[in-house]
Write a protein that holds these residues in place. Structure first.
Motif, PDB file in Angstrom:
ATOM      1  N   ASN A 185      45.859  42.917  41.614  1.00 35.81           N
ATOM      2  CA  ASN A 185      45.262  44.195  42.235  1.00 35.81           C
ATOM      3  C   ASN A 185      43.980  44.201  42.766  1.00 35.81           C
ATOM      4  O   ASN A 185      43.201  43.187  42.554  1.00 35.81           O
ATOM      5  CB  ASN A 185      44.984  45.060  40.791  1.00 35.81           C
ATOM      6  N   ASP A 186      43.793  44.994  43.868  1.00 35.26           N
ATOM      7  CA  ASP A 186      42.510  44.759  44.546  1.00 35.26           C
ATOM      8  C   ASP A 186      41.437  45.475  43.904  1.00 35.26           C
ATOM      9  O   ASP A 186      41.168  46.489  44.331  1.00 35.26           O
ATOM     10  CB  ASP A 186      42.880  45.281  46.193  1.00 35.26           C
ATOM     11  N   THR A 187      40.679  44.666  42.884  1.00 37.94           N
ATOM     12  CA  THR A 187      39.682  45.374  42.385  1.00 37.94           C
ATOM     13  C   THR A 187      38.639  44.296  42.175  1.00 37.94           C
ATOM     14  O   THR A 187      38.840  43.277  42.406  1.00 37.94           O
ATOM     15  CB  THR A 187      40.255  45.850  40.866  1.00 37.94           C
ATOM     16  N   PRO A 188      37.320  44.865  42.356  1.00 36.31           N
ATOM     17  CA  PRO A 188      36.138  43.869  42.140  1.00 36.31           C
ATOM     18  C   PRO A 188      36.312  42.940  41.152  1.00 36.31           C
ATOM     19  O   PRO A 188      35.720  41.725  40.970  1.00 36.31           O
ATOM     20  CB  PRO A 188      34.942  44.772  42.085  1.00 36.31           C
ATOM     21  N   LEU A 189      36.649  43.159  39.906  1.00 33.75           N
ATOM     22  CA  LEU A 189      36.997  42.239  38.560  1.00 33.75           C
ATOM     23  C   LEU A 189      38.140  41.518  38.761  1.00 33.75           C
ATOM     24  O   LEU A 189      38.390  40.360  37.780  1.00 33.75           O
ATOM     25  CB  LEU A 189      36.773  43.047  37.460  1.00 33.75           C
ATOM     26  N   ASN A 190      39.147  41.508  39.706  1.00 29.53           N
ATOM     27  CA  ASN A 190      40.351  40.939  39.670  1.00 29.53           C
ATOM     28  C   ASN A 190      40.229  39.609  39.614  1.00 29.53           C
ATOM     29  O   ASN A 190      39.113  38.993  40.316  1.00 29.53           O
ATOM     30  CB  ASN A 190      41.339  41.448  40.689  1.00 29.53           C
ATOM     31  N   ASP A 233      30.518  29.930  39.302  1.00 27.72           N
ATOM     32  CA  ASP A 233      30.844  31.097  39.499  1.00 27.72           C
ATOM     33  C   ASP A 233      32.439  31.271  38.848  1.00 27.72           C
ATOM     34  O   ASP A 233      33.163  30.916  39.617  1.00 27.72           O
ATOM     35  CB  ASP A 233      30.742  31.788  40.643  1.00 27.72           C
ATOM     36  N   TYR A 234      32.789  31.635  37.642  1.00 24.71           N
ATOM     37  CA  TYR A 234      34.142  31.461  37.293  1.00 24.71           C
ATOM     38  C   TYR A 234      35.093  32.383  37.996  1.00 24.71           C
ATOM     39  O   TYR A 234      36.032  32.143  38.303  1.00 24.71           O
ATOM     40  CB  TYR A 234      34.368  31.495  35.881  1.00 24.71           C
ATOM     41  N   LEU A 235      34.562  33.535  38.260  1.00 23.30           N
ATOM     42  CA  LEU A 235      35.469  34.681  39.060  1.00 23.30           C
ATOM     43  C   LEU A 235      35.990  34.087  40.457  1.00 23.30           C
ATOM     44  O   LEU A 235      36.982  33.982  41.005  1.00 23.30           O
ATOM     45  CB  LEU A 235      34.836  35.787  39.207  1.00 23.30           C
TER      46      LEU A 235
END
Length: 338
Positions: free
Chosen positions: A267-272, A317-319
């Motif tokens: 999903n295209d979200t900042p936290l994805n 940066d894990y994300l």
């Protein structure tokens, strides 16, 4: 299952190795199944920093951190299949009567998708937001689901999964461990401030689930094949379809993550956590020790990486890392399928 090793995925192994160095992990592994064939199996390092420590290999079992929660998700789906849970839209208090009052209006769906709004401080339970209106990743909801499995099945989570899933799928290198063994990367428990918490329970209620890279890949492969293994439908397809379908309430704002039964969905979200180049059908899970598994149905593929990460450097940066890992895996899978 066939094994057809290729150097096509060497750049992914190199990426995983470079991150291993960045996060000071002593061990790493990758394992890729594509089109019912093992196409990549790679191991790096030792079980700990000692020069005499065991070299990582196919028998090494890693502590997988929060990846354990997908086993809980499948347990919930099995209870739905058995009609012990009528609907995940039922309130939690209907099953866990000791929480009546404080969790009014919170459903199993909210617990499975991190949208319950509960948090715990010094033993006191409170609400940060109304259920279904926001998203927050906390273990309080996970712990309630573990208790629910025990209450309804009459077994601990670990025993339930061993009897109903691990045994029939021959996942012999998977289990909640309480004692060291030569095949376990067990250095987490030398530190009183360990990331993964205590390890004195066999019940499946702690972060002491250890799995080999092969078994973890097989776990996700079973999801990819919807319970079918070697032509045998060992559990109903619906059990697996349920856990990887969108379960997040429609009331949750669109910029927040989307989950199945705990799984992260594309999903295209900042936290994805999934790389933006991965197909929309993809799903993934990640643990605090750096282990991750990515399932990409479009390419009929499962991609696993393993680490024994114990700390973060200030630059890590894990994300960004997990997205890059997913994007690189996507590109290599796509080019390999052509």
């Amino acid at each position: 299952m066939r094994k057809l090793m290729t150097n096509h995925f060497q750049s992914l192994n190199e990426y995983v190795y470079n991150i291993q160095m960045d996060i000071s992990a002593t061990a790493a592994a990758t394992y890729i199944i594509m089109n019912d064939t093992i196409v990549n199996e790679w191991y790096s390092g030792r079980h700990d920093s000692s020069e005499v420590s065991r070299i990582v290999d196919e028998k090494t079992e890693f502590n997988v951190g929060s990846i354990r929660k997908t086993y809980l998700g499948l347990a919930i789906s099995l209870l739905v299949e058995q009609d012990l849970i009528r609907s995940i839209d039922e309130e939690v208090a209907d099953y866990l009567h000791e929480y009546k009052g404080v969790i009014k209006g919170i459903t199993l769906r909210h617990l499975l998708t991190h949208t319950h709004g509960l948090f715990e401080d010094r033993g006191e339970m409170s609400r940060e937001f109304r259920a279904g209106e926001n998203w927050a990743y906390r273990n309080i909801g996970i712990n309630m689901l573990i208790r629910l499995v025990s209450n309804l099945s009459g077994k601990t989570l670990s025993t339930f999964m061993q009897d109903v899933v691990f045994e029939i799928y021959k996942l012999n290198d998977t289990g909640w461990r309480t004692e060291n063994h030569e095949h376990l990367i067990y250095n987490y428990y030398d530190d009183k401030d360990t990331w993964v918490g205590p390890n004195d329970s066999h019940s499946g209620d702690q972060g002491n689930l250890f799995i080999s890279a092969r078994d973890l890949a097989m776990w996700w492969y079973i999801h990819l094949k919807k319970g079918c293994l070697n032509g045998n439908q060992l559990l109903p397809k619906s059990v697996f379809e349920r856990v990887t379908s969108l379960a997040t309430p429609k009331t949750v704002p669109p910029h927040l993550p989307r989950n199945g039964y705990i799984w992260w969905l594309q999903n295209d979200t900042p936290l994805n956590q999934l790389g933006e180049r991965l197909p929309s059908c993809s799903y993934q899970i990640l643990g605090i020790t750096g282990c991750a598994c990515l399932v990409v149905p479009e390419f009929n593929a499962v991609v696993v990486r393993m680490y024994n990460q114990l700390s973060n450097s200030s630059e890590y940066d894990y994300l960004s890392d997990i997205r890059q890992f997913g994007n690189l895996a996507n590109d290599l899978l796509r080019s390999y399928s052509i």
